[in-house]
Design a protein around this motif. Structure first.
Motif, PDB file in Angstrom:
ATOM      1  N   ARG A  18       0.841  -1.185   0.000  1.00  0.00           N
ATOM      2  CA  ARG A  18       0.000   0.000   0.000  1.00  0.00           C
ATOM      3  C   ARG A  18       0.889   1.252   0.000  1.00  0.00           C
ATOM      4  NH1 ARG A  18      -3.129  -1.585   5.220  1.00  0.00           N
ATOM      5  NH2 ARG A  18      -2.857   0.637   5.577  1.00  0.00           N
ATOM      6  N   PRO A  19       0.411   2.337  -0.561  1.00  0.00           N
ATOM      7  CA  PRO A  19       1.237   3.554  -0.608  1.00  0.00           C
ATOM      8  C   PRO A  19       1.348   4.280   0.731  1.00  0.00           C
ATOM      9  CG  PRO A  19      -0.913   3.983  -1.577  1.00  0.00           C
ATOM     10  CD  PRO A  19      -0.861   2.505  -1.288  1.00  0.00           C
ATOM     11  N   ASP A  20       0.557   3.873   1.722  1.00  0.00           N
ATOM     12  CA  ASP A  20       0.558   4.563   3.015  1.00  0.00           C
ATOM     13  C   ASP A  20       1.967   4.577   3.616  1.00  0.00           C
ATOM     14  OD1 ASP A  20      -1.689   2.870   2.305  1.00  0.00           O
ATOM     15  OD2 ASP A  20      -2.723   3.701   4.037  1.00  0.00           O
ATOM     16  N   PRO A  21       2.397   5.710   4.166  1.00  0.00           N
ATOM     17  CA  PRO A  21       3.686   5.747   4.866  1.00  0.00           C
ATOM     18  C   PRO A  21       3.685   4.781   6.056  1.00  0.00           C
ATOM     19  CG  PRO A  21       2.846   7.962   4.492  1.00  0.00           C
ATOM     20  CD  PRO A  21       1.736   7.031   4.153  1.00  0.00           C
ATOM     21  N   VAL A  22       4.822   4.204   6.337  1.00  0.00           N
ATOM     22  CA  VAL A  22       4.960   3.360   7.526  1.00  0.00           C
ATOM     23  C   VAL A  22       5.112   4.280   8.728  1.00  0.00           C
ATOM     24  CG1 VAL A  22       6.371   1.626   8.690  1.00  0.00           C
ATOM     25  CG2 VAL A  22       6.010   1.483   6.211  1.00  0.00           C
ATOM     26  N   SER A  23       4.278   4.100   9.726  1.00  0.00           N
ATOM     27  CA  SER A  23       4.296   5.001  10.881  1.00  0.00           C
ATOM     28  C   SER A  23       5.657   4.977  11.570  1.00  0.00           C
ATOM     29  CB  SER A  23       3.206   4.609  11.886  1.00  0.00           C
ATOM     30  OG  SER A  23       3.551   3.413  12.568  1.00  0.00           O
ATOM     31  N   LEU A  24       6.003   6.112  12.155  1.00  0.00           N
ATOM     32  CA  LEU A  24       7.274   6.212  12.880  1.00  0.00           C
ATOM     33  C   LEU A  24       7.300   5.204  14.031  1.00  0.00           C
ATOM     34  CD1 LEU A  24       9.963   7.696  13.096  1.00  0.00           C
ATOM     35  CD2 LEU A  24       8.849   9.336  14.631  1.00  0.00           C
ATOM     36  N   GLU A  25       6.148   5.007  14.662  1.00  0.00           N
ATOM     37  CA  GLU A  25       6.074   4.028  15.748  1.00  0.00           C
ATOM     38  C   GLU A  25       6.457   2.640  15.260  1.00  0.00           C
ATOM     39  OE1 GLU A  25       2.778   2.025  18.806  1.00  0.00           O
ATOM     40  OE2 GLU A  25       2.155   3.538  17.343  1.00  0.00           O
ATOM     41  N   HIS A  26       5.937   2.238  14.111  1.00  0.00           N
ATOM     42  CA  HIS A  26       6.254   0.914  13.585  1.00  0.00           C
ATOM     43  C   HIS A  26       7.715   0.829  13.124  1.00  0.00           C
ATOM     44  CE1 HIS A  26       1.788  -0.319  12.740  1.00  0.00           C
ATOM     45  NE2 HIS A  26       2.111  -0.324  14.020  1.00  0.00           N
ATOM     46  N   GLN A  27       8.219   1.896  12.546  1.00  0.00           N
ATOM     47  CA  GLN A  27       9.633   1.910  12.154  1.00  0.00           C
ATOM     48  C   GLN A  27      10.528   1.689  13.368  1.00  0.00           C
ATOM     49  OE1 GLN A  27      10.920   5.096   9.516  1.00  0.00           O
ATOM     50  NE2 GLN A  27       8.815   5.423   8.811  1.00  0.00           N
ATOM     51  N   HIS A  28      10.230   2.406  14.444  1.00  0.00           N
ATOM     52  CA  HIS A  28      11.058   2.291  15.643  1.00  0.00           C
ATOM     53  C   HIS A  28      10.857   0.944  16.337  1.00  0.00           C
ATOM     54  CE1 HIS A  28      11.828   6.895  16.194  1.00  0.00           C
ATOM     55  NE2 HIS A  28      12.328   6.397  15.083  1.00  0.00           N
ATOM     56  N   THR A  29       9.657   0.377  16.226  1.00  0.00           N
ATOM     57  CA  THR A  29       9.440  -0.970  16.773  1.00  0.00           C
ATOM     58  C   THR A  29      10.338  -1.972  16.062  1.00  0.00           C
ATOM     59  OG1 THR A  29       7.151  -0.522  17.414  1.00  0.00           O
ATOM     60  CG2 THR A  29       7.749  -2.824  17.055  1.00  0.00           C
ATOM     61  N   LEU A  30      10.419  -1.867  14.751  1.00  0.00           N
ATOM     62  CA  LEU A  30      11.282  -2.774  13.989  1.00  0.00           C
ATOM     63  C   LEU A  30      12.750  -2.588  14.368  1.00  0.00           C
ATOM     64  CD1 LEU A  30       9.600  -2.612  10.465  1.00  0.00           C
ATOM     65  CD2 LEU A  30       9.408  -4.420  12.184  1.00  0.00           C
ATOM     66  N   MET A  31      13.148  -1.358  14.629  1.00  0.00           N
ATOM     67  CA  MET A  31      14.529  -1.120  15.026  1.00  0.00           C
ATOM     68  C   MET A  31      14.796  -1.680  16.433  1.00  0.00           C
ATOM     69  SD  MET A  31      16.103   0.228  12.455  1.00  0.00           S
ATOM     70  CE  MET A  31      15.189  -1.129  11.686  1.00  0.00           C
ATOM     71  N   ARG A  32      13.786  -1.619  17.290  1.00  0.00           N
ATOM     72  CA  ARG A  32      13.975  -2.145  18.646  1.00  0.00           C
ATOM     73  C   ARG A  32      14.063  -3.676  18.640  1.00  0.00           C
ATOM     74  NH1 ARG A  32      10.525   2.212  20.072  1.00  0.00           N
ATOM     75  NH2 ARG A  32       8.686   0.890  20.064  1.00  0.00           N
ATOM     76  N   VAL A 168      28.324 -11.096  10.734  1.00  0.00           N
ATOM     77  CA  VAL A 168      27.260 -11.508   9.809  1.00  0.00           C
ATOM     78  C   VAL A 168      26.187 -12.290  10.562  1.00  0.00           C
ATOM     79  CG1 VAL A 168      26.733 -12.956   7.804  1.00  0.00           C
ATOM     80  CG2 VAL A 168      28.744 -11.470   7.784  1.00  0.00           C
ATOM     81  N   PHE A 169      26.607 -13.135  11.495  1.00  0.00           N
ATOM     82  CA  PHE A 169      25.656 -13.879  12.323  1.00  0.00           C
ATOM     83  C   PHE A 169      24.745 -12.920  13.089  1.00  0.00           C
ATOM     84  CE2 PHE A 169      24.418 -15.646  16.410  1.00  0.00           C
ATOM     85  CZ  PHE A 169      23.862 -16.866  16.053  1.00  0.00           C
ATOM     86  N   GLY A 170      25.351 -11.892  13.701  1.00  0.00           N
ATOM     87  CA  GLY A 170      24.571 -10.932  14.471  1.00  0.00           C
ATOM     88  C   GLY A 170      23.600 -10.156  13.601  1.00  0.00           C
ATOM     89  N   LEU A 171      24.056  -9.701  12.430  1.00  0.00           N
ATOM     90  CA  LEU A 171      23.169  -8.972  11.533  1.00  0.00           C
ATOM     91  C   LEU A 171      22.044  -9.876  11.047  1.00  0.00           C
ATOM     92  CD1 LEU A 171      22.472  -6.414   9.963  1.00  0.00           C
ATOM     93  CD2 LEU A 171      23.990  -7.219   8.129  1.00  0.00           C
ATOM     94  N   GLY A 172      22.372 -11.135  10.765  1.00  0.00           N
ATOM     95  CA  GLY A 172      21.331 -12.076  10.347  1.00  0.00           C
ATOM     96  C   GLY A 172      20.262 -12.244  11.409  1.00  0.00           C
ATOM     97  N   ALA A 173      20.670 -12.312  12.663  1.00  0.00           N
ATOM     98  CA  ALA A 173      19.703 -12.435  13.755  1.00  0.00           C
ATOM     99  C   ALA A 173      18.836 -11.184  13.855  1.00  0.00           C
ATOM    100  CB  ALA A 173      20.431 -12.690  15.073  1.00  0.00           C
ATOM    101  N   ALA A 174      19.458 -10.021  13.672  1.00  0.00           N
ATOM    102  CA  ALA A 174      18.708  -8.762  13.740  1.00  0.00           C
ATOM    103  C   ALA A 174      17.680  -8.675  12.619  1.00  0.00           C
ATOM    104  CB  ALA A 174      19.674  -7.573  13.675  1.00  0.00           C
ATOM    105  N   ILE A 175      18.092  -9.054  11.400  1.00  0.00           N
ATOM    106  CA  ILE A 175      17.177  -9.022  10.261  1.00  0.00           C
ATOM    107  C   ILE A 175      16.055 -10.034  10.449  1.00  0.00           C
ATOM    108  CG2 ILE A 175      16.960  -9.509   7.795  1.00  0.00           C
ATOM    109  CD1 ILE A 175      18.210  -6.811   8.370  1.00  0.00           C
ATOM    110  N   GLU A 176      16.374 -11.194  10.974  1.00  0.00           N
ATOM    111  CA  GLU A 176      15.333 -12.201  11.201  1.00  0.00           C
ATOM    112  C   GLU A 176      14.316 -11.708  12.226  1.00  0.00           C
ATOM    113  OE1 GLU A 176      13.480 -15.849  10.265  1.00  0.00           O
ATOM    114  OE2 GLU A 176      15.071 -14.676   9.318  1.00  0.00           O
ATOM    115  N   ASN A 177      14.766 -10.993  13.230  1.00  0.00           N
ATOM    116  CA  ASN A 177      13.824 -10.395  14.185  1.00  0.00           C
ATOM    117  C   ASN A 177      12.871  -9.436  13.483  1.00  0.00           C
ATOM    118  OD1 ASN A 177      14.914 -11.806  16.289  1.00  0.00           O
ATOM    119  ND2 ASN A 177      15.595 -10.026  17.452  1.00  0.00           N
ATOM    120  N   ILE A 178      13.428  -8.615  12.590  1.00  0.00           N
ATOM    121  CA  ILE A 178      12.588  -7.694  11.820  1.00  0.00           C
ATOM    122  C   ILE A 178      11.600  -8.475  10.966  1.00  0.00           C
ATOM    123  CG2 ILE A 178      12.603  -6.009   9.935  1.00  0.00           C
ATOM    124  CD1 ILE A 178      15.316  -5.026  11.006  1.00  0.00           C
ATOM    125  N   TRP A 179      12.084  -9.494  10.287  1.00  0.00           N
ATOM    126  CA  TRP A 179      11.250 -10.277   9.375  1.00  0.00           C
ATOM    127  C   TRP A 179      10.095 -10.947  10.118  1.00  0.00           C
ATOM    128  CZ3 TRP A 179      14.318 -10.908   4.604  1.00  0.00           C
ATOM    129  CH2 TRP A 179      13.527 -11.241   3.502  1.00  0.00           C
TER     130      TRP A 179
END
Length: 260
Positions: A18-32, A168-179
């Protein structure tokens, strides 16, 4: 159990958002949730860039589309990944890995198995398929409200040392959390892989994002909220099969497969 079911339902979004912007709250949740991933000695070597600027997204989309066209037209894509292509449910069920090519443009359907051969590549060129796929890819990226660049700190990411693996292991874990988290937010995610296949294109994205010398750009993803009832891309596949336990789990030693 809700968390486990969510992980088992995880998937990649091949279609538009969808074209809707991703809310800042959701962006920061993914980063957390990325921040919560494990890393060697709590080094947290990952860095992320959140990209919403339409001009930046459009430029990355252009690079991605051009990369897709070049990879398909030159046959590079098929040479690298042909071994993962499956062409029937029976083959997919037997192998339990790879991707089932089950959706093709009308003119190519009679030649499904031949599409990824040398003769098939010539036919695809004649039909303008590489340009069509490149344009489809450009549109998907350009229509994404949020891109996420993942980087590693080079003080930790040293590829010829153990720290390279740990990073790379650590980044993979971080990305998997996001996914695993995007589904709970009504979102989807897809890896923008084609520019990585061509060094000059990947360098162009690094320059666009002003990546400094002490960071390494590792991946770019597109994210957004999921629409309802959207058609599939011109060439698409399914990949929900997973290997049986006996195919990837041993009991006590490598040559004794786990049953179940």
């Amino acid at each position: 159990m809700e968390l486990i079911q969510g992980m088992l339902a995880r998937k990649t979004t091949n279609g538009p958002f969808r074209p809707d912007p991703v809310s800042l709250e959701h962006q920061h949740t993914l980063m957390r949730v990325a921040q919560a991933a494990p890393s060697h000695f709590n080094s947290q070597p990952w860095r992320f860039v959140l990209i919403e600027n339409p001009h930046t997204i459009a430029e990355i989309a252009r690079i991605s589309g051009e990369s897709m066209t070049e990879l398909i037209d030159g046959g590079i894509f098929f040479e690298r990944y042909r071994r993962y292509f499956r062409f029937s449910e029976a083959e997919m069920d037997e192998r339990r890995d790879g991707i089932h090519i089950d959706h093709l443009p009308g003119p190519l359907k009679p030649f499904t198995r031949q599409v990824f051969s040398d003769a098939g590549l010539r036919l695809m060129r004649q039909l303008g398929v590489p340009k069509k796929l490149g344009e489809d890819n450009r549109k998907l990226v350009a229509g994404s409200p949020l891109l996420l660049a993942a980087l590693l700190d080079k003080t930790e990411y040293r590829p010829n040392e153990l720290s390279g693996f740990y990073s790379v292991f650590g980044l993979g874990a971080a990305i998997e959390n996001i996914w695993n988290a995007v589904g709970a937010l009504g979102m989807g995610i897809q890896f923008i892989s084609t520019p990585m296949e061509i060094q000059r294109q990947w360098q162009a994205i690094s320059q666009l994002l002003h990546v400094p010398d002490d960071l390494e750009l590792m991946a770019v993803y597109r994210l957004g909220y999921l629409p309802e009832g959207v058609g599939r891309p011109s060439i698409d596949w399914s990949s929900r099969h997973r290997k049986r336990l006996s195919q990837f789990v041993g009991r006590e030693r490598c040559d004794v497969p786990e049953e179940g």
